[in-house]
Scaffold this active site. Structure first.
Site: not given
Length: 467
Positions: A325, A353, A423
């Site tokens: 993804e 998510d 991230h």
């Protein structure tokens, strides 16, 4: 002995069928909060396997782990779905600094953006030009930009309560910044991290060069929000300061990987499919606990919680652990492609998510009629403080399944802290709260139960609170 066991199973199943929806949801939440498996699974995925960038050794370890754990649940079918994925490697740890007018070297927390090329072996040093957006870049033009490092410094909009909207409002500078700056012959790009908090954790993420030829591509990196503030302030005092950064990342040839799929065959409508999922891959800086280890283990626990609660789905239910993804969406596209090829009817597809924080509800991509059915269930979730039911987006991996009749959904936890970790290297297991994670798994399971029981036919919506 077999007859006694069968009698016990039939009795328990009969009890479940005689329960009201309120009672079934209470059973599901109780099972998750007292007998949950999600946190234990996440501990292994995060702390034993770690970050799982597509194409990496850890990603393949995660595939093998996911398959084994789903097999251990005693599902009807478990299999791997082959998909080719990109293989980008970060290489040596990046380094950066800028030099003030007084000659002082100020170190900067930096990380390469996923998909970027490397700098030269000796790094890249150049003057910096700060911009807020692509329009400003275009106004400045080639004469002002050529040979410089473009510094995109547009922050996430702090007054937007929905942080995903704030993220969406500035993420284009990360994704397309290098592509746009290269048109004006910039030497490189640095981007303010997509983070509402001031800290020293640079946040990676995917970027793209579009159709730029290889010889026109420039290195692209993210700097922390604290570093962005320091650099911006320094530029006010000295527009001729120089910035240095070095990275050794590399894009290799695509490699083979897999989606991991487990299935409970429907008892009445086996050819109607519901799927629940999250993405197994993650970025490489942390261990991907919130993005998206949480979604993976919550989705796995949906099937386990239904079994533990004595619920046999009428429709076939699949958990899909999607691969890639983060930097390609290859897994989501592959699953939809195979579903279309096999002429499978997917009626409902929720995705998790958005991190493992306290669940607040769902957003739905569906018709008005189906959304009215969803709203009729809202009171069932009120005891669990689940109030957010809105039409909107669902999830990247289930998105390719969209058609005119099905319902896609995205679990919506409290998002205020999500981009502190998204991230970045601090997206680790210790940042996830066990109870919040388990509440999310129960919430997903409850919605799957309701859609399985009542289907997507809006004419049945009024029955939900009467049975």
């Amino acid at each position: 002995m077999k007859n006694i066991l069968l009698l016990i199973i039939l009795t328990f199943t009969s009890m479940v069928f005689s329960q009201t929806d309120e009672e079934v949801l209470k059973t599901i939440y109780t099972q998750s909060l007292t007998n949950g498996k999600a946190y234990e699974w996440l501990d292994h995925l995060s702390n034993t396997i770690g970050g799982r960038l597509s194409g990496s050794e850890n990603a393949e370890k995660a595939v093998a782990w996911g398959k084994t754990e789903l097999e251990n649940l005693g599902l009807d079918n478990v299999w791997l779905q082959e998909v080719m994925v990109p293989k980008w490697i970060r290489g040596e740890k990046e380094s950066a600094y800028f030099i003030t007018g007084s000659g002082t070297s100020v170190p900067v927390a930096i990380c390469a953006l996923g998909g970027s090329i490397a700098t030269s072996n000796s790094g890249l040093k150049a003057k910096v030009i700060e911009v807020q957006n692509f329009e400003e870049l275009s106004t400045l033009g080639k004469d002002a930009i050529k040979g410089k490092i473009v510094f995109f410094n547009r922050p996430m909009q702090a007054d937007l309560i929905t942080t995903f909207s704030a993220y969406g409002g500035c993420v284009n500078q990360r994704y397309a910044g290098a592509m746009e700056a290269a048109k004006f012959e910039a030497a490189g790009v640095i981007v303010r991290s997509m983070n509402l908090r001031l800290d020293d954790f640079p946040h990676t993420g995917s970027m793209s060069y579009g159709d730029l030829p290889n010889d026109q591509r420039i290195p692209s990196a993210a700097i922390s929000t604290i570093a962005a503030e320091k650099l911006s302030e320094a530029l006010k005092n000295d527009t001729n300061l120089e910035f240095f950064f070095k990275q050794s990342c590399e894009q290799l040839a695509d490699v083979k990987s897999y989606n991991v799929i487990g299935e409970i065959t429907g008892s009445e409508f086996p050819n109607e499919y519901m799927i629940v999922g999250g993405h197994l891959d993650s970025w490489d800086l942390g261990d991907g606990s919130h993005d998206d280890g949480a979604g993976v283990v919550q989705s796995m626990d949906v099937l386990r919680l239904l079994k533990e609660s004595g619920i046999t789905p009428k429709r076939s239910l699949r958990v899909v652990l999607f691969m890639n993804e983060e930097n390609g969406l290859r897994g989501g596209n592959k699953y939809a492609e195979e579903a279309k090829k096999n002429k499978e009817t997917h009626v409902f597809a929720p995705e998790s998510d958005s991190g493992g924080f306290t669940p607040g509800g769902f957003s739905f991509d569906c018709s008005d009629a189906n959304f009215e059915q969803v709203l009729s269930w809202k009171a069932l979730f009120k005891p669990y403080l689940i109030h957010y039911f809105e039409k909107g987006g669902s999830g990247a991996d289930v998105g390719p399944l969209k058609n005119d009749s099905n319902v896609l959904a995205g679990l919506r936890p409290d998002s205020q802290r999500y981009f502190d970790y998204h991230h970045a290297s601090n997206d680790t297991f210790d940042a996830v709260n066990k109870r919040e994670l388990e509440l999310g798994a129960a919430t997903m399971t409850s919605l799957v139960y309701l859609f399985d029981k009542y289907g997507t036919n809006p004419l049945t919506s009024s029955k939900a609170l009467k049975n």
